[in-house]
Design a protein around this motif. Structure first.
Motif, mmCIF file in Angstrom:
data_model
loop_
_atom_site.group_PDB
_atom_site.id
_atom_site.type_symbol
_atom_site.label_atom_id
_atom_site.label_comp_id
_atom_site.label_asym_id
_atom_site.label_seq_id
_atom_site.Cartn_x
_atom_site.Cartn_y
_atom_site.Cartn_z
ATOM 1 N N TRP A 72 0.826 -1.208 0.000
ATOM 2 C CA TRP A 72 0.000 0.000 0.000
ATOM 3 C C TRP A 72 0.861 1.259 0.000
ATOM 4 O O TRP A 72 0.709 2.135 -0.853
ATOM 5 C CB TRP A 72 -0.951 0.011 1.192
ATOM 6 N N GLY A 76 0.769 1.589 -3.777
ATOM 7 C CA GLY A 76 -0.634 1.957 -3.933
ATOM 8 C C GLY A 76 -1.584 0.795 -4.077
ATOM 9 O O GLY A 76 -2.677 0.955 -4.624
ATOM 10 N N LYS A 78 -4.346 -0.861 -3.049
ATOM 11 C CA LYS A 78 -5.440 -0.514 -2.128
ATOM 12 C C LYS A 78 -6.111 -1.767 -1.585
ATOM 13 O O LYS A 78 -6.473 -1.830 -0.418
ATOM 14 C CB LYS A 78 -6.447 0.373 -2.845
ATOM 15 N N SER A 79 -6.313 -2.738 -2.442
ATOM 16 C CA SER A 79 -6.864 -4.010 -1.976
ATOM 17 C C SER A 79 -6.171 -5.145 -2.718
ATOM 18 O O SER A 79 -5.873 -5.053 -3.905
ATOM 19 C CB SER A 79 -8.386 -4.072 -2.160
ATOM 20 N N THR A 115 -7.073 -3.878 -6.449
ATOM 21 C CA THR A 115 -7.291 -2.460 -6.745
ATOM 22 C C THR A 115 -6.017 -1.669 -6.479
ATOM 23 O O THR A 115 -5.394 -1.837 -5.435
ATOM 24 C CB THR A 115 -8.415 -1.879 -5.852
ATOM 25 N N LEU A 116 -5.654 -0.813 -7.427
ATOM 26 C CA LEU A 116 -4.535 0.120 -7.255
ATOM 27 C C LEU A 116 -5.096 1.526 -7.105
ATOM 28 O O LEU A 116 -6.064 1.886 -7.761
ATOM 29 C CB LEU A 116 -3.629 0.120 -8.491
ATOM 30 N N SER A 117 -4.451 2.314 -6.274
ATOM 31 C CA SER A 117 -4.821 3.712 -6.096
ATOM 32 C C SER A 117 -3.710 4.590 -6.659
ATOM 33 O O SER A 117 -2.528 4.251 -6.552
ATOM 34 C CB SER A 117 -5.012 4.011 -4.610
ATOM 35 N N ASP A 118 -4.077 5.704 -7.254
ATOM 36 C CA ASP A 118 -3.072 6.663 -7.731
ATOM 37 C C ASP A 118 -2.619 7.592 -6.607
ATOM 38 O O ASP A 118 -1.628 8.297 -6.747
ATOM 39 C CB ASP A 118 -3.630 7.483 -8.894
ATOM 40 N N SER A 119 -3.366 7.591 -5.510
ATOM 41 C CA SER A 119 -3.019 8.414 -4.358
ATOM 42 C C SER A 119 -2.651 7.479 -3.200
ATOM 43 O O SER A 119 -3.513 6.787 -2.659
ATOM 44 C CB SER A 119 -4.215 9.287 -3.983
ATOM 45 N N PHE A 120 -1.357 7.444 -2.870
ATOM 46 C CA PHE A 120 -0.858 6.588 -1.795
ATOM 47 C C PHE A 120 0.344 7.277 -1.163
ATOM 48 O O PHE A 120 0.883 8.235 -1.727
ATOM 49 C CB PHE A 120 -0.532 5.181 -2.302
#
Length: 153
Positions: A72, A76, A78-79, A115-120
Motif C-alpha cells: 500500500w 498503492g 489498495k486491496s 485495486t490500485l490507487s493513484d493516491s498513496f
C-alpha cells in the motif's frame, strides 16, 4: 601457535564482529491479464532501480500483513490478498543514510492485486509499472529475486 590463533579468531572473535542479518518483508504484487501473470515493480527512492515493495517488520502485524502494508505505502495496492506462506527470500545490501550498510534477508509474499490507487503515501517518490515475470527478472538487480520472479511465471 598459528592454529590456536586461527581457531580463536574463527570460533570467537569473528562471530562477535559480524553484524546480524536484518530482516524485511516484501510483496510480490501480481495480477493476471489475458491468462498471463504481470508483476508490479516500483522504483527505489534512492537510486531509482526497479524493486518490489518491502519494509521492516511492523509491530503488531504478521509478516504477510507487513508485506501488504508495504504494498500500500510504496505501490498503492489498495486491496489485495496475500498468502500466509512466503514463496521464498532474497538477500541484498541495504545502504543507510549514514553510509553504513547491512545484509538484509527479505522474505517474499505473493500479493494478488485487486485495486490500485493513484493516491498513496509514496506516490510522489516512486514510479511503478506492470511487466511480465521474465521482464521483471531482467529489471531487478538481486540474483535471488531474479530467480523468484523467473519461477513465479
Amino acid at each position: 601457535m598459528r592454529a590456536v590463533f586461527d581457531g580463536f579468531w574463527s570460533g570467537y572473535v569473528q562471530p562477535l564482529l559480524q553484524r546480524p542479518v536484518r530482516v524485511q518483508m516484501a510483496a510480490l504484487c501480481y495480477r493476471t491479464m489475458d491468462a498471463k501473470k504481470q508483476i508490479l515493480l516500483i522504483t527505489s527512492r534512492d537510486t531509482g532501480r526497479w524493486i518490489i515493495p518491502k519494509g521492516w517488520p511492523i509491530s503488531g502485524k504478521t509478516s504477510c500483513e507487513t508485506a501488504l502494508q508495504e504494498a500500500w505505502e510504496e505501490a498503492g495496492v489498495k486491496s489485495g490478498s496475500s498468502e500466509t506462506e512466503a514463496i521464498g527470500s532474497y538477500t541484498y545490501e541495504k545502504r543507510f543514510d549514514n553510509g553504513l550498510s547491512a545484509t538484509v534477508e527479505t522474505t517474499v509474499y505473493p500479493v494478488a492485486v485487486e485495486t490500485l490507487s493513484d493516491s498513496f503515501p509514496e506516490a510522489d517518490e516512486r514510479n511503478r509499472k506492470w511487466v511480465s515475470p521474465k521482464e521483471a527478472a531482467n529489471l531487478v538487480a538481486e540474483p535471488e529475486l531474479k530467480k523468484l520472479l523467473e519461477d513465479f511465471d
